[in-house]
Design a protein around this motif. Structure first.
Motif, PDB file in Angstrom:
ATOM      1  N   GLN A  39      47.630  32.689  36.577  1.00 27.32           N
ATOM      2  CA  GLN A  39      46.214  32.943  36.873  1.00 27.32           C
ATOM      3  C   GLN A  39      46.027  33.237  38.357  1.00 27.32           C
ATOM      4  N   THR A  40      46.673  32.480  39.191  1.00 26.41           N
ATOM      5  CA  THR A  40      46.542  32.658  40.634  1.00 26.41           C
ATOM      6  C   THR A  40      47.128  33.993  41.081  1.00 26.41           C
ATOM      7  N   ILE A  41      48.297  34.342  40.566  1.00 29.48           N
ATOM      8  CA  ILE A  41      48.905  35.630  40.923  1.00 29.48           C
ATOM      9  C   ILE A  41      48.004  36.778  40.469  1.00 29.48           C
ATOM     10  N   THR A  42      47.495  36.682  39.242  1.00 29.03           N
ATOM     11  CA  THR A  42      46.605  37.721  38.726  1.00 29.03           C
ATOM     12  C   THR A  42      45.345  37.834  39.577  1.00 29.03           C
ATOM     13  N   LEU A  43      44.796  36.711  39.992  1.00 26.49           N
ATOM     14  CA  LEU A  43      43.617  36.721  40.860  1.00 26.49           C
ATOM     15  C   LEU A  43      43.913  37.474  42.154  1.00 26.49           C
ATOM     16  N   GLY A  44      45.097  37.281  42.709  1.00 25.43           N
ATOM     17  CA  GLY A  44      45.474  38.014  43.920  1.00 25.43           C
ATOM     18  C   GLY A  44      45.448  39.515  43.717  1.00 25.43           C
ATOM     19  N   PHE A  45      45.970  39.967  42.571  1.00 26.39           N
ATOM     20  CA  PHE A  45      45.947  41.401  42.273  1.00 26.39           C
ATOM     21  C   PHE A  45      44.519  41.912  42.088  1.00 26.39           C
ATOM     22  N   GLU A  46      43.690  41.135  41.410  1.00 30.36           N
ATOM     23  CA  GLU A  46      42.306  41.558  41.190  1.00 30.36           C
ATOM     24  C   GLU A  46      41.520  41.624  42.492  1.00 30.36           C
ATOM     25  N   LEU A  47      41.678  40.627  43.350  1.00 31.47           N
ATOM     26  CA  LEU A  47      40.994  40.652  44.644  1.00 31.47           C
ATOM     27  C   LEU A  47      41.457  41.837  45.485  1.00 31.47           C
ATOM     28  N   ALA A  48      42.751  42.121  45.457  1.00 29.63           N
ATOM     29  CA  ALA A  48      43.276  43.270  46.196  1.00 29.63           C
ATOM     30  C   ALA A  48      42.687  44.563  45.667  1.00 29.63           C
ATOM     31  N   ALA A  49      42.613  44.691  44.349  1.00 31.07           N
ATOM     32  CA  ALA A  49      42.073  45.913  43.747  1.00 31.07           C
ATOM     33  C   ALA A  49      40.612  46.128  44.141  1.00 31.07           C
ATOM     34  N   VAL A  50      39.813  45.071  44.111  1.00 34.35           N
ATOM     35  CA  VAL A  50      38.400  45.203  44.487  1.00 34.35           C
ATOM     36  C   VAL A  50      38.271  45.527  45.970  1.00 34.35           C
ATOM     37  N   SER A  51      39.087  44.889  46.786  1.00 35.02           N
ATOM     38  CA  SER A  51      39.058  45.171  48.221  1.00 35.02           C
ATOM     39  C   SER A  51      39.402  46.629  48.503  1.00 35.02           C
ATOM     40  N   LEU A  52      40.482  47.104  47.889  1.00 37.28           N
ATOM     41  CA  LEU A  52      40.896  48.497  48.106  1.00 37.28           C
ATOM     42  C   LEU A  52      39.859  49.474  47.558  1.00 37.28           C
ATOM     43  N   TRP A  53      39.233  49.133  46.449  1.00 40.60           N
ATOM     44  CA  TRP A  53      38.185  49.989  45.887  1.00 40.60           C
ATOM     45  C   TRP A  53      36.992  50.062  46.840  1.00 40.60           C
ATOM     46  N   GLN A  54      36.638  48.929  47.443  1.00 40.26           N
ATOM     47  CA  GLN A  54      35.538  48.918  48.412  1.00 40.26           C
ATOM     48  C   GLN A  54      35.882  49.755  49.646  1.00 40.26           C
ATOM     49  N   LEU A  55      37.140  49.743  50.040  1.00 43.23           N
ATOM     50  CA  LEU A  55      37.552  50.496  51.237  1.00 43.23           C
ATOM     51  C   LEU A  55      37.723  51.985  50.980  1.00 43.23           C
ATOM     52  N   TRP A  56      38.272  52.329  49.814  1.00 43.31           N
ATOM     53  CA  TRP A  56      38.702  53.709  49.591  1.00 43.31           C
ATOM     54  C   TRP A  56      37.996  54.405  48.433  1.00 43.31           C
ATOM     55  N   GLY A  57      37.181  53.679  47.656  1.00 45.66           N
ATOM     56  CA  GLY A  57      36.522  54.268  46.495  1.00 45.66           C
ATOM     57  C   GLY A  57      35.196  54.930  46.853  1.00 45.66           C
ATOM     58  N   PRO A  58      34.434  55.290  45.835  1.00 40.78           N
ATOM     59  CA  PRO A  58      33.128  55.927  46.055  1.00 40.78           C
ATOM     60  C   PRO A  58      32.209  55.027  46.885  1.00 40.78           C
ATOM     61  N   GLY A  59      31.539  55.599  47.838  1.00 41.84           N
ATOM     62  CA  GLY A  59      30.637  54.838  48.702  1.00 41.84           C
ATOM     63  C   GLY A  59      31.351  54.028  49.765  1.00 41.84           C
ATOM     64  N   ALA A  60      32.664  54.229  49.872  1.00 42.00           N
ATOM     65  CA  ALA A  60      33.457  53.483  50.849  1.00 42.00           C
ATOM     66  C   ALA A  60      32.999  53.799  52.261  1.00 42.00           C
ATOM     67  N   ARG A  61      33.318  52.915  53.152  1.00 42.59           N
ATOM     68  CA  ARG A  61      33.059  53.029  54.586  1.00 42.59           C
ATOM     69  C   ARG A  61      31.616  52.705  54.966  1.00 42.59           C
ATOM     70  N   SER A  62      30.787  52.314  54.007  1.00 45.91           N
ATOM     71  CA  SER A  62      29.485  51.810  54.401  1.00 45.91           C
ATOM     72  C   SER A  62      29.716  50.436  55.022  1.00 45.91           C
TER      73      SER A  62
END
Length: 135
Positions: A39-62
């Protein structure tokens, strides 16, 4: 890039540190403890995915996207700080303590990179990536 590095470091570090006989393949761990490790390892992957999506996905850089990306990138590592306060918790099991390197007389553990490397990288990344206030 600094925030992305920290985001990726969480799950990469978890796999590097846990996918071996000290955690995932430890015969002395109960199945439920292994479930929570997964569960903890999976949480790390999910948090990373959301972080990267916020940085590089649609609407990023706001301003808000950079703020959220920074928080999500730091959450995984930040949970290690209060985790040591739980009853019976230890930074390493005694039978594996000799695996931790010693530098300048200090036995390194997972909290040292959080404070010495990851937190400063996040702070610098946030400061450099934060766009001006939106009006």
């Amino acid at each position: 890039m600094l925030i992305s590095t920290v985001a990726i470091a969480g799950p990469a570090g978890a796999i590097a540190a846990d996918w071996n006989e000290t955690h995932v393949f430890n015969p002395t761990w109960s199945p439920h403890a292994k479930f929570h490790n997964g569960q903890t390892i999976t949480l790390g992957f999910e948090l990373a995915a959301v972080s990267l999506w916020q940085l590089w996905g649609p609407g990023a850089r706001s301003r808000a996207a950079v703020r959220w990306a920074t928080l999500f990138a730091g959450f995984y590592s930040a949970t290690q700080v209060p985790a040591i306060l739980f009853p019976g918790a230890a930074l390493v099991d005694p039978e594996f303590a000799d695996r931790l390197p010693v530098v300048a007389g200090v036995r390194l553990n997972q909290l040292i990179p959080v404070f010495v490397v990851l937190a400063p990288l996040l702070a610098a990344g946030y400061r450099l990536a934060r766009p001006p206030v939106e009006r």
